[in-house]
Design a protein around this motif. Structure first.
Motif, PDB file in Angstrom:
ATOM      1  N   ASN A  96       3.530  14.760   1.392  1.00 22.55           N
ATOM      2  CA  ASN A  96       2.219  14.319   1.898  1.00 22.55           C
ATOM      3  C   ASN A  96       1.235  14.076   0.766  1.00 22.55           C
ATOM      4  O   ASN A  96       0.034  14.357   0.876  1.00 22.55           O
ATOM      5  N   ASN A  97       1.764  13.512  -0.320  1.00 23.03           N
ATOM      6  CA  ASN A  97       0.939  13.237  -1.503  1.00 23.03           C
ATOM      7  C   ASN A  97       0.739  11.731  -1.632  1.00 23.03           C
ATOM      8  O   ASN A  97       1.645  11.006  -2.049  1.00 23.03           O
ATOM      9  N   PRO A  98      -0.473  11.244  -1.306  1.00 23.42           N
ATOM     10  CA  PRO A  98      -0.712   9.802  -1.359  1.00 23.42           C
ATOM     11  C   PRO A  98      -1.163   9.301  -2.725  1.00 23.42           C
ATOM     12  O   PRO A  98      -1.381   8.094  -2.894  1.00 23.42           O
ATOM     13  N   ALA A  99      -1.278  10.186  -3.705  1.00 22.89           N
ATOM     14  CA  ALA A  99      -1.899   9.806  -4.977  1.00 22.89           C
ATOM     15  C   ALA A  99      -1.133   8.681  -5.669  1.00 22.89           C
ATOM     16  O   ALA A  99      -1.742   7.727  -6.170  1.00 22.89           O
ATOM     17  N   LEU A 100       0.192   8.776  -5.724  1.00 23.68           N
ATOM     18  CA  LEU A 100       0.972   7.759  -6.423  1.00 23.68           C
ATOM     19  C   LEU A 100       0.828   6.397  -5.751  1.00 23.68           C
ATOM     20  O   LEU A 100       0.788   5.364  -6.423  1.00 23.68           O
ATOM     21  N   VAL A 101       0.779   6.396  -4.420  1.00 21.13           N
ATOM     22  CA  VAL A 101       0.608   5.130  -3.700  1.00 21.13           C
ATOM     23  C   VAL A 101      -0.750   4.525  -4.015  1.00 21.13           C
ATOM     24  O   VAL A 101      -0.867   3.333  -4.352  1.00 21.13           O
ATOM     25  N   LEU A 102      -1.783   5.337  -3.916  1.00 22.29           N
ATOM     26  CA  LEU A 102      -3.141   4.822  -4.081  1.00 22.29           C
ATOM     27  C   LEU A 102      -3.407   4.319  -5.498  1.00 22.29           C
ATOM     28  O   LEU A 102      -4.141   3.342  -5.686  1.00 22.29           O
ATOM     29  N   GLN A 103      -2.782   4.955  -6.486  1.00 20.10           N
ATOM     30  CA  GLN A 103      -3.057   4.533  -7.855  1.00 20.10           C
ATOM     31  C   GLN A 103      -2.293   3.275  -8.261  1.00 20.10           C
ATOM     32  O   GLN A 103      -2.693   2.587  -9.206  1.00 20.10           O
ATOM     33  N   SER A 104      -1.229   2.951  -7.560  1.00 18.01           N
ATOM     34  CA  SER A 104      -0.398   1.799  -7.953  1.00 18.01           C
ATOM     35  C   SER A 104      -0.390   0.677  -6.928  1.00 18.01           C
ATOM     36  O   SER A 104       0.195  -0.391  -7.191  1.00 18.01           O
ATOM     37  N   TYR A 105      -1.020   0.896  -5.781  1.00 16.46           N
ATOM     38  CA  TYR A 105      -0.955  -0.056  -4.672  1.00 16.46           C
ATOM     39  C   TYR A 105      -1.360  -1.471  -5.089  1.00 16.46           C
ATOM     40  O   TYR A 105      -0.628  -2.444  -4.855  1.00 16.46           O
ATOM     41  N   GLU A 106      -2.492  -1.629  -5.701  1.00 16.91           N
ATOM     42  CA  GLU A 106      -2.979  -2.951  -6.088  1.00 16.91           C
ATOM     43  C   GLU A 106      -2.074  -3.599  -7.131  1.00 16.91           C
ATOM     44  O   GLU A 106      -1.853  -4.822  -7.108  1.00 16.91           O
ATOM     45  N   GLN A 107      -1.537  -2.818  -8.040  1.00 19.23           N
ATOM     46  CA  GLN A 107      -0.624  -3.360  -9.049  1.00 19.23           C
ATOM     47  C   GLN A 107       0.657  -3.887  -8.416  1.00 19.23           C
ATOM     48  O   GLN A 107       1.164  -4.940  -8.809  1.00 19.23           O
ATOM     49  N   TRP A 108       1.174  -3.146  -7.439  1.00 22.97           N
ATOM     50  CA  TRP A 108       2.384  -3.606  -6.752  1.00 22.97           C
ATOM     51  C   TRP A 108       2.144  -4.963  -6.089  1.00 22.97           C
ATOM     52  O   TRP A 108       2.946  -5.886  -6.250  1.00 22.97           O
ATOM     53  N   LEU A 109       1.060  -5.066  -5.339  1.00 23.02           N
ATOM     54  CA  LEU A 109       0.781  -6.321  -4.633  1.00 23.02           C
ATOM     55  C   LEU A 109       0.591  -7.469  -5.616  1.00 23.02           C
ATOM     56  O   LEU A 109       1.095  -8.579  -5.391  1.00 23.02           O
ATOM     57  N   SER A 110      -0.130  -7.209  -6.703  1.00 24.41           N
ATOM     58  CA  SER A 110      -0.354  -8.256  -7.703  1.00 24.41           C
ATOM     59  C   SER A 110       0.964  -8.703  -8.329  1.00 24.41           C
ATOM     60  O   SER A 110       1.192  -9.905  -8.547  1.00 24.41           O
ATOM     61  N   SER A 111       1.846  -7.749  -8.608  1.00 23.55           N
ATOM     62  CA  SER A 111       3.145  -8.091  -9.211  1.00 23.55           C
ATOM     63  C   SER A 111       3.994  -8.904  -8.249  1.00 23.55           C
ATOM     64  O   SER A 111       4.637  -9.895  -8.645  1.00 23.55           O
ATOM     65  N   TYR A 112       4.022  -8.499  -6.980  1.00 23.76           N
ATOM     66  CA  TYR A 112       4.780  -9.267  -5.985  1.00 23.76           C
ATOM     67  C   TYR A 112       4.219 -10.680  -5.839  1.00 23.76           C
ATOM     68  O   TYR A 112       4.972 -11.658  -5.763  1.00 23.76           O
ATOM     69  N   ASP A 113       2.898 -10.796  -5.790  1.00 25.20           N
ATOM     70  CA  ASP A 113       2.287 -12.121  -5.639  1.00 25.20           C
ATOM     71  C   ASP A 113       2.645 -13.028  -6.818  1.00 25.20           C
ATOM     72  O   ASP A 113       2.910 -14.220  -6.639  1.00 25.20           O
ATOM     73  N   SER A 114       2.638 -12.466  -8.015  1.00 26.92           N
ATOM     74  CA  SER A 114       2.980 -13.253  -9.198  1.00 26.92           C
ATOM     75  C   SER A 114       4.416 -13.760  -9.128  1.00 26.92           C
ATOM     76  O   SER A 114       4.695 -14.936  -9.416  1.00 26.92           O
ATOM     77  N   ILE A 115       5.331 -12.877  -8.731  1.00 22.44           N
ATOM     78  CA  ILE A 115       6.739 -13.280  -8.650  1.00 22.44           C
ATOM     79  C   ILE A 115       6.945 -14.303  -7.543  1.00 22.44           C
ATOM     80  O   ILE A 115       7.707 -15.275  -7.703  1.00 22.44           O
ATOM     81  N   LEU A 116       6.274 -14.144  -6.420  1.00 22.15           N
ATOM     82  CA  LEU A 116       6.413 -15.104  -5.323  1.00 22.15           C
ATOM     83  C   LEU A 116       5.941 -16.488  -5.733  1.00 22.15           C
ATOM     84  O   LEU A 116       6.572 -17.501  -5.383  1.00 22.15           O
ATOM     85  N   LEU A 117       4.853 -16.566  -6.472  1.00 21.25           N
ATOM     86  CA  LEU A 117       4.383 -17.866  -6.961  1.00 21.25           C
ATOM     87  C   LEU A 117       5.400 -18.494  -7.900  1.00 21.25           C
ATOM     88  O   LEU A 117       5.641 -19.713  -7.851  1.00 21.25           O
ATOM     89  N   ARG A 118       6.003 -17.688  -8.744  1.00 16.02           N
ATOM     90  CA  ARG A 118       7.000 -18.220  -9.674  1.00 16.02           C
ATOM     91  C   ARG A 118       8.264 -18.652  -8.933  1.00 16.02           C
ATOM     92  O   ARG A 118       8.881 -19.670  -9.276  1.00 16.02           O
ATOM     93  N   LEU A 119       8.664 -17.883  -7.919  1.00 13.67           N
ATOM     94  CA  LEU A 119       9.831 -18.271  -7.120  1.00 13.67           C
ATOM     95  C   LEU A 119       9.610 -19.613  -6.428  1.00 13.67           C
ATOM     96  O   LEU A 119      10.496 -20.461  -6.388  1.00 13.67           O
ATOM     97  N   ALA A 120       8.419 -19.781  -5.862  1.00 12.55           N
ATOM     98  CA  ALA A 120       8.129 -21.021  -5.145  1.00 12.55           C
ATOM     99  C   ALA A 120       7.940 -22.205  -6.090  1.00 12.55           C
ATOM    100  O   ALA A 120       8.118 -23.355  -5.684  1.00 12.55           O
TER     101      ALA A 120
END
Length: 210
Positions: A96-120
């Motif tokens: 029940n420790n949300p700290a790791l999620v909260l500290q990296s959440y925005e980075q994960w989304l940004s990384s996925y978005d970058s890869i999706l743009l490159r894939l397309a």
């Protein structure tokens, strides 16, 4: 002196001769029609059967698959400045420790978005584009799972959090299945035959609860 044959008699004689010929050679005509149909079918079959595209398969392996592997690393291995999604998910579910999620959440989304743009943005042959779209869907589902994980980290109700983290796992499982299907599609495109089967089941919500 031989009587002259009238035009009408000559026409009747020709019609009789043709009927006799057609009756005698009817099996021959049927055989010719059958052979002609087989020949036309063979030509059409060759024209409509998809050809193998080994060059397209190589393009996918060279330009697209490395990006799919990079996307997978966001979930499974992380990096020096970003924890893996899987590690943060375990910390949230088990401790029940949300700290790791909260500290990296925005980075994960940004990384996925970058890869999706490159894939397309990869310019691939027409025959490879269905596989390209398949991988884009697979990576997008992992990104969707991260969005649900971010929401799970912010709720306080334990059952709601457990169900949300279960849905995270379900989305990720589907993403992995679609990625495997994409790799099989590359195999088919390269000329080898891969199996086709329904997707496997994913974790049930009740199964995901304590």
């Amino acid at each position: 002196m031989t009587d002259a044959v009238s035009p009408r008699q000559r026409w009747s004689q020709r019609q009789l001769a043709w009927r006799r010929f057609a009756t005698t050679w009817r099996p021959g005509w049927m055989l010719l029609a059958l052979l002609a149909g087989m020949a036309i079918g063979a030509i059409v079959g060759r024209a409509t059967t998809p050809a193998h595209e080994p060059a397209a398969a190589r393009d996918l392996e060279q330009h697209l698959v490395p990006l799919v592997i990079d996307a997978d690393s966001i979930w499974s291995s992380g990096s020096d400045d970003r924890v893996a999604v899987a590690e943060a998910l375990v910390a949230l579910r088990n401790n029940n420790n949300p700290a790791l999620v909260l500290q990296s959440y925005e980075q994960w989304l940004s990384s996925y978005d970058s890869i999706l743009l490159r894939l397309a943005g990869i310019d691939l042959p027409t025959s490879a584009r269905p596989v390209q779209r398949q991988f884009i869907v697979a990576v997008t589902m992992s990104r969707d799972a991260v969005e649900v994980l971010g929401h799970a980290a912010r709720v306080t109700d334990p059952i709601a959090r457990r169900d949300l983290t279960t849905e995270v796992g379900r989305l990720r499982q589907r993403s992995e299945q679609l990625t495997q299907a994409g790799r099989a599609s590359i195999t088919d495109l390269g000329g080898q035959r891969s199996d086709v089967a329904p997707l496997g089941s994913v974790t049930d919500f009740l199964e995901g609860r304590p």
